[in-house]
Write a protein that holds these residues in place. Structure first.
Motif, PDB file in Angstrom:
ATOM      1  N   LEU A 286       1.066  -0.879   0.504  1.00 28.63           N
ATOM      2  CA  LEU A 286       0.006  -0.257  -0.135  1.00 28.63           C
ATOM      3  C   LEU A 286       1.047   0.794  -0.234  1.00 28.63           C
ATOM      4  O   LEU A 286       0.490   2.128  -0.111  1.00 28.63           O
ATOM      5  N   ILE A 287       1.796   1.106   0.737  1.00 23.92           N
ATOM      6  CA  ILE A 287       2.538   2.303   1.040  1.00 23.92           C
ATOM      7  C   ILE A 287       3.549   2.685  -0.685  1.00 23.92           C
ATOM      8  O   ILE A 287       3.618   3.970  -1.046  1.00 23.92           O
ATOM      9  N   ASP A 288       3.547   1.546  -1.665  1.00 22.62           N
ATOM     10  CA  ASP A 288       4.633   1.360  -2.696  1.00 22.62           C
ATOM     11  C   ASP A 288       3.196   1.630  -3.544  1.00 22.62           C
ATOM     12  O   ASP A 288       4.049   3.079  -4.197  1.00 22.62           O
ATOM     13  N   VAL A 289       2.650   1.544  -3.897  1.00 18.62           N
ATOM     14  CA  VAL A 289       1.515   2.209  -4.170  1.00 18.62           C
ATOM     15  C   VAL A 289       1.807   3.795  -4.150  1.00 18.62           C
ATOM     16  O   VAL A 289       1.202   4.843  -5.050  1.00 18.62           O
ATOM     17  N   LEU A 290       1.219   4.099  -2.762  1.00 17.54           N
ATOM     18  CA  LEU A 290       1.096   5.487  -2.908  1.00 17.54           C
ATOM     19  C   LEU A 290       2.329   6.259  -3.560  1.00 17.54           C
ATOM     20  O   LEU A 290       2.158   7.928  -4.361  1.00 17.54           O
ATOM     21  N   LEU A 291       3.507   6.092  -3.124  1.00 20.75           N
ATOM     22  CA  LEU A 291       4.953   6.959  -3.703  1.00 20.75           C
ATOM     23  C   LEU A 291       4.949   6.309  -5.211  1.00 20.75           C
ATOM     24  O   LEU A 291       5.354   6.843  -5.728  1.00 20.75           O
ATOM     25  N   ASN A 292       3.956   4.978  -5.924  1.00 25.41           N
ATOM     26  CA  ASN A 292       5.176   4.639  -7.027  1.00 25.41           C
ATOM     27  C   ASN A 292       4.010   4.889  -8.628  1.00 25.41           C
ATOM     28  O   ASN A 292       4.040   4.938  -9.160  1.00 25.41           O
ATOM     29  N   GLY A 293       2.666   4.742  -7.600  1.00 22.90           N
ATOM     30  CA  GLY A 293       1.151   4.977  -8.906  1.00 22.90           C
ATOM     31  C   GLY A 293       1.557   2.980  -9.356  1.00 22.90           C
ATOM     32  O   GLY A 293       2.395   2.328  -8.615  1.00 22.90           O
ATOM     33  N   MET A 294       0.942   2.795  -9.714  1.00 28.01           N
ATOM     34  CA  MET A 294       0.214   1.220 -10.496  1.00 28.01           C
ATOM     35  C   MET A 294      -0.912   2.134 -11.870  1.00 28.01           C
ATOM     36  O   MET A 294      -1.384   2.945 -11.737  1.00 28.01           O
ATOM     37  N   ALA A 295      -0.061   1.091 -13.224  1.00 24.13           N
ATOM     38  CA  ALA A 295      -0.752   1.279 -14.339  1.00 24.13           C
ATOM     39  C   ALA A 295      -1.110  -0.134 -14.656  1.00 24.13           C
ATOM     40  O   ALA A 295      -0.240  -1.361 -14.589  1.00 24.13           O
ATOM     41  N   GLY A 296      -2.476  -0.686 -15.833  1.00 19.59           N
ATOM     42  CA  GLY A 296      -2.316  -1.620 -16.259  1.00 19.59           C
ATOM     43  C   GLY A 296      -3.885  -2.412 -15.373  1.00 19.59           C
ATOM     44  O   GLY A 296      -4.363  -2.180 -15.013  1.00 19.59           O
ATOM     45  N   ARG A 297      -4.518  -3.496 -16.149  1.00 19.84           N
ATOM     46  CA  ARG A 297      -5.512  -3.818 -15.996  1.00 19.84           C
ATOM     47  C   ARG A 297      -5.027  -4.661 -15.280  1.00 19.84           C
ATOM     48  O   ARG A 297      -4.177  -5.700 -14.738  1.00 19.84           O
ATOM     49  N   MET A 298      -6.416  -5.184 -14.058  1.00 14.28           N
ATOM     50  CA  MET A 298      -5.843  -5.731 -12.791  1.00 14.28           C
ATOM     51  C   MET A 298      -7.499  -5.784 -12.739  1.00 14.28           C
ATOM     52  O   MET A 298      -8.864  -5.694 -12.983  1.00 14.28           O
ATOM     53  N   MET A 299      -7.445  -6.990 -12.086  1.00 12.35           N
ATOM     54  CA  MET A 299      -9.168  -7.668 -11.765  1.00 12.35           C
ATOM     55  C   MET A 299      -9.608  -6.895 -10.144  1.00 12.35           C
ATOM     56  O   MET A 299      -8.511  -7.296  -9.068  1.00 12.35           O
ATOM     57  N   VAL A 300     -10.403  -6.265  -9.850  1.00 14.07           N
ATOM     58  CA  VAL A 300     -10.595  -5.988  -8.242  1.00 14.07           C
ATOM     59  C   VAL A 300     -12.792  -6.343  -7.957  1.00 14.07           C
ATOM     60  O   VAL A 300     -13.341  -6.264  -9.386  1.00 14.07           O
ATOM     61  N   ASP A 301     -12.516  -6.765  -7.329  1.00 17.24           N
ATOM     62  CA  ASP A 301     -13.898  -7.674  -6.564  1.00 17.24           C
ATOM     63  C   ASP A 301     -14.992  -8.201  -7.896  1.00 17.24           C
ATOM     64  O   ASP A 301     -15.752  -8.576  -8.524  1.00 17.24           O
ATOM     65  N   GLY A 302     -13.675  -9.544  -9.134  1.00 17.70           N
ATOM     66  CA  GLY A 302     -14.258  -9.967  -9.790  1.00 17.70           C
ATOM     67  C   GLY A 302     -14.798  -9.204 -11.191  1.00 17.70           C
ATOM     68  O   GLY A 302     -15.376  -9.816 -12.026  1.00 17.70           O
ATOM     69  N   LYS A 303     -13.845  -8.224 -11.159  1.00 17.91           N
ATOM     70  CA  LYS A 303     -14.741  -7.263 -12.567  1.00 17.91           C
ATOM     71  C   LYS A 303     -13.161  -7.066 -12.996  1.00 17.91           C
ATOM     72  O   LYS A 303     -12.488  -6.372 -12.086  1.00 17.91           O
ATOM     73  N   PRO A 304     -12.905  -6.533 -14.040  1.00 21.02           N
ATOM     74  CA  PRO A 304     -11.744  -5.892 -14.542  1.00 21.02           C
ATOM     75  C   PRO A 304     -11.232  -3.864 -14.912  1.00 21.02           C
ATOM     76  O   PRO A 304     -12.562  -3.755 -14.847  1.00 21.02           O
ATOM     77  N   ILE A 305     -10.489  -3.769 -14.604  1.00 24.09           N
ATOM     78  CA  ILE A 305     -10.311  -2.342 -14.986  1.00 24.09           C
ATOM     79  C   ILE A 305      -9.182  -2.511 -14.758  1.00 24.09           C
ATOM     80  O   ILE A 305      -7.956  -3.033 -15.035  1.00 24.09           O
ATOM     81  N   MET A 306      -8.681  -1.052 -15.604  1.00 25.96           N
ATOM     82  CA  MET A 306      -8.025  -0.808 -16.813  1.00 25.96           C
ATOM     83  C   MET A 306      -8.094   0.608 -16.605  1.00 25.96           C
ATOM     84  O   MET A 306      -8.257   1.670 -16.740  1.00 25.96           O
ATOM     85  N   GLY A 307      -6.803   1.306 -15.845  1.00 29.96           N
ATOM     86  CA  GLY A 307      -6.570   2.731 -14.974  1.00 29.96           C
ATOM     87  C   GLY A 307      -5.095   2.705 -14.773  1.00 29.96           C
ATOM     88  O   GLY A 307      -4.254   2.455 -15.080  1.00 29.96           O
ATOM     89  N   VAL A 308      -5.168   4.206 -14.859  1.00 26.23           N
ATOM     90  CA  VAL A 308      -3.416   4.777 -13.921  1.00 26.23           C
ATOM     91  C   VAL A 308      -3.938   5.611 -12.658  1.00 26.23           C
ATOM     92  O   VAL A 308      -5.275   5.850 -12.895  1.00 26.23           O
TER      93      VAL A 308
ATOM     94  N   VAL B 127       3.672  -6.618  -9.157  1.00 24.42           N
ATOM     95  CA  VAL B 127       3.372  -6.846  -7.203  1.00 24.42           C
ATOM     96  C   VAL B 127       2.460  -7.424  -7.652  1.00 24.42           C
ATOM     97  O   VAL B 127       2.126  -8.165  -6.285  1.00 24.42           O
ATOM     98  N   ARG B 128       1.375  -6.316  -7.620  1.00 26.04           N
ATOM     99  CA  ARG B 128       0.122  -6.074  -7.480  1.00 26.04           C
ATOM    100  C   ARG B 128      -0.061  -7.728  -7.571  1.00 26.04           C
ATOM    101  O   ARG B 128      -1.244  -8.796  -6.428  1.00 26.04           O
ATOM    102  N   GLU B 129      -0.118  -7.628  -8.568  1.00 28.57           N
ATOM    103  CA  GLU B 129      -0.527 -10.003  -9.082  1.00 28.57           C
ATOM    104  C   GLU B 129       0.369 -11.054  -8.090  1.00 28.57           C
ATOM    105  O   GLU B 129      -0.239 -12.114  -8.092  1.00 28.57           O
ATOM    106  N   GLN B 130       1.432 -10.808  -7.667  1.00 23.93           N
ATOM    107  CA  GLN B 130       2.154 -11.603  -6.719  1.00 23.93           C
ATOM    108  C   GLN B 130       1.306 -12.031  -5.367  1.00 23.93           C
ATOM    109  O   GLN B 130       1.358 -13.089  -5.115  1.00 23.93           O
TER     110      GLN B 130
END
Length: 148
Positions: free
Chosen positions: A61-83, A137-140
């Motif tokens: 969580l700390i790293d996400v705020l410091l570094n950001g995140m981008a790409g497609r991911m599944m959240v709550d069983g639904k795809p999100i494509m964002g930055v 990192v999130r996927e792992q």
């Protein structure tokens, strides 16, 4: 008499009052109560606390705020494509307050230790990650069951 009545009201808890950094930087996407916008921005209510319950999730969580995140991911069983942009420009105290706030939102574990500015400072000293590296990192962590 009205002033006396106002003084007797309980002060809002941190779970009820968003820190200024959350309101100014996160609320537009993740919404005031942390519900997010389905398909675009993930909810943080209930999820951030569950992620922070484990040391690896807390660091993530700390790293996400410091570094950001981008790409497609599944959240709550639904795809999100964002930055999500990095928020490294915020102070250690502001990031700690924001993370503490989102981990205390309803739906998560009740006993998550508040984030400390010292934790953020230590994470800042680590090598930077790109937004796409953060997605990996999130996927792992998700594969390990640490991210709901």
């Amino acid at each position: 008499m009205l002033v006396l009545a106002a003084l007797m009201l309980p002060a809002p808890s941190s779970a009820q009052t968003a820190p200024m950094a959350y309101t100014a930087n996160c609320q537009m996407c993740h919404q005031a109560a942390g519900a997010g916008i389905p398909g675009q921005f993930p909810r943080v209510a209930g999820r951030a606390g569950a992620i922070a319950a484990k040391p690896a999730g807390r660091a993530y969580l700390i790293d996400v705020l410091l570094n950001g995140m981008a790409g497609r991911m599944m959240v709550d069983g639904k795809p999100i494509m964002g930055v999500m942009p990095p928020f490294a420009r915020l102070s250690d105290t502001d990031i700690a307050a924001t993370l503490t706030y989102v981990t205390k939102l309803p739906g998560g574990p009740p006993r998550i230790a508040p984030f400390a500015a010292a934790e953020i400072k230590a994470a800042r000293a680590a090598p930077k990650k790109s937004a796409t590296e953060m997605k990996t990192v999130r996927e792992q962590l998700a594969a390990q069951g640490l991210i709901p």
